[in-house]
Scaffold this active site. Structure first.
Site, PDB file in Angstrom:
ATOM      1  N   VAL A  21      43.861  52.031  33.428  1.00 53.56           N
ATOM      2  CA  VAL A  21      44.707  52.967  32.680  1.00 53.56           C
ATOM      3  C   VAL A  21      43.942  54.248  32.368  1.00 53.56           C
ATOM      4  O   VAL A  21      44.447  55.365  32.541  1.00 53.56           O
ATOM      5  CB  VAL A  21      45.211  52.309  31.380  1.00 53.56           C
ATOM      6  CG1 VAL A  21      45.877  53.349  30.479  1.00 53.56           C
ATOM      7  CG2 VAL A  21      46.191  51.189  31.690  1.00 53.56           C
ATOM      8  N   SER A  51      34.486  33.009  44.633  1.00 59.31           N
ATOM      9  CA  SER A  51      33.521  34.039  45.029  1.00 59.31           C
ATOM     10  C   SER A  51      32.364  34.113  44.037  1.00 59.31           C
ATOM     11  O   SER A  51      31.212  34.343  44.426  1.00 59.31           O
ATOM     12  CB  SER A  51      34.214  35.403  45.114  1.00 59.31           C
ATOM     13  OG  SER A  51      35.174  35.418  46.141  1.00 59.31           O
ATOM     14  N   GLU A 139      31.447  46.966  37.483  1.00 61.84           N
ATOM     15  CA  GLU A 139      30.952  47.844  38.549  1.00 61.84           C
ATOM     16  C   GLU A 139      32.078  48.756  39.013  1.00 61.84           C
ATOM     17  O   GLU A 139      33.190  48.304  39.279  1.00 61.84           O
ATOM     18  CB  GLU A 139      30.427  47.041  39.741  1.00 61.84           C
ATOM     19  CG  GLU A 139      29.836  47.927  40.836  1.00 61.84           C
ATOM     20  CD  GLU A 139      29.382  47.140  42.040  1.00 61.84           C
ATOM     21  OE1 GLU A 139      28.164  47.023  42.247  1.00 61.84           O
ATOM     22  OE2 GLU A 139      30.248  46.619  42.778  1.00 61.84           O
TER      23      GLU A 139
END
Length: 223
Positions: A21, A51, A139
């Site tokens: 946002v 993962s 990240e």
């Protein structure tokens, strides 16, 4: 081991949602000012549990160190039109007070041997939970559309070959990466022409969708 993954990942999902946002809001501000936005679009995701487990094994990450040692559980990707836009976005992120930059990795100036190019920023971001504030790592990858196309293909192939690409394929990928970067450079050379054309297109589009003339006939019930 972590027993409740849904509970563990909840703040990461909240961080991704909030950051999307905010980053999209930056783009909207440029549009409202009728300026070229360095942000083309933004995507985000929380790394799937399988993962995470695979990376924990591969990187020898202990469960009690997961929050500190795995920086990309929450991941955002910012796409830009031009290489110059990438560094503009980096500067914008450095100026923000709602996140703390912990690490920057410039794989554009320092391209990886595979040909991979992108700019990575690791941030610490505060999430407000009912139990209080929790600061998590996220990240942010910033790249051009051409860089993203190459990286997406390379990532897909990596699942097939587990990083051990045949020599010929590896060479082709490196050549493709250089071709993509040449395209970025060519686009940068004519970026002022491109931005002018895009502004004209946006203006024309806005005039075509303008509200009907105020003097138009009113519906009967309003007469």
């Amino acid at each position: 081991m972590i027993e409740n993954w849904q509970h563990f990942l909840l703040p990461y999902q909240q961080a991704v949602n909030e950051l999307k946002v905010k980053l999209r809001g930056m783009r909207k501000q440029y549009q409202d000012e009728e300026q070229h936005s360095p942000i083309e679009f933004v995507t985000g995701r929380v790394k799937p549990v399988e993962s995470i487990k695979e990376k924990m094994v591969r990187r020898h990450v202990q469960p009690d160190r997961l929050e500190q040692d795995m920086q990309d559980i929450a991941g955002l990707r910012i796409m830009c039109q031009f290489v110059e836009d990438i560094y503009k976005v980096v500067d914008l992120l450095r100026q923000r007070s709602d996140m703390t930059i912990l690490e920057e990795r410039d794989y554009i100036s320092n391209v990886k041997p595979s040909g991979y190019r992108s700019y990575h920023i690791v941030i610490e971001y505060p999430v407000q939970l009912i139990t209080g504030e929790k600061r998590i790592l996220a990240e942010i990858q910033i790249r051009t559309l051409a860089m993203n196309f190459w990286a997406t293909i390379e990532h897909s192939l990596n699942y097939k070959y587990q990083g051990a690409f045949p020599e010929e394929l590896s060479a082709r990928l490196q050549r493709a990466a250089e071709a993509a970067f040449r395209l970025d450079n060519e686009m940068s050379e004519i970026r002022e022409e491109i931005k002018e054309a895009q502004n004209l297109f946006s203006y024309k589009k806005s005039t075509q969708t303008a509200p009907a003339d105020a003097g138009a006939a009113k519906p009967k019930e309003q007469e």
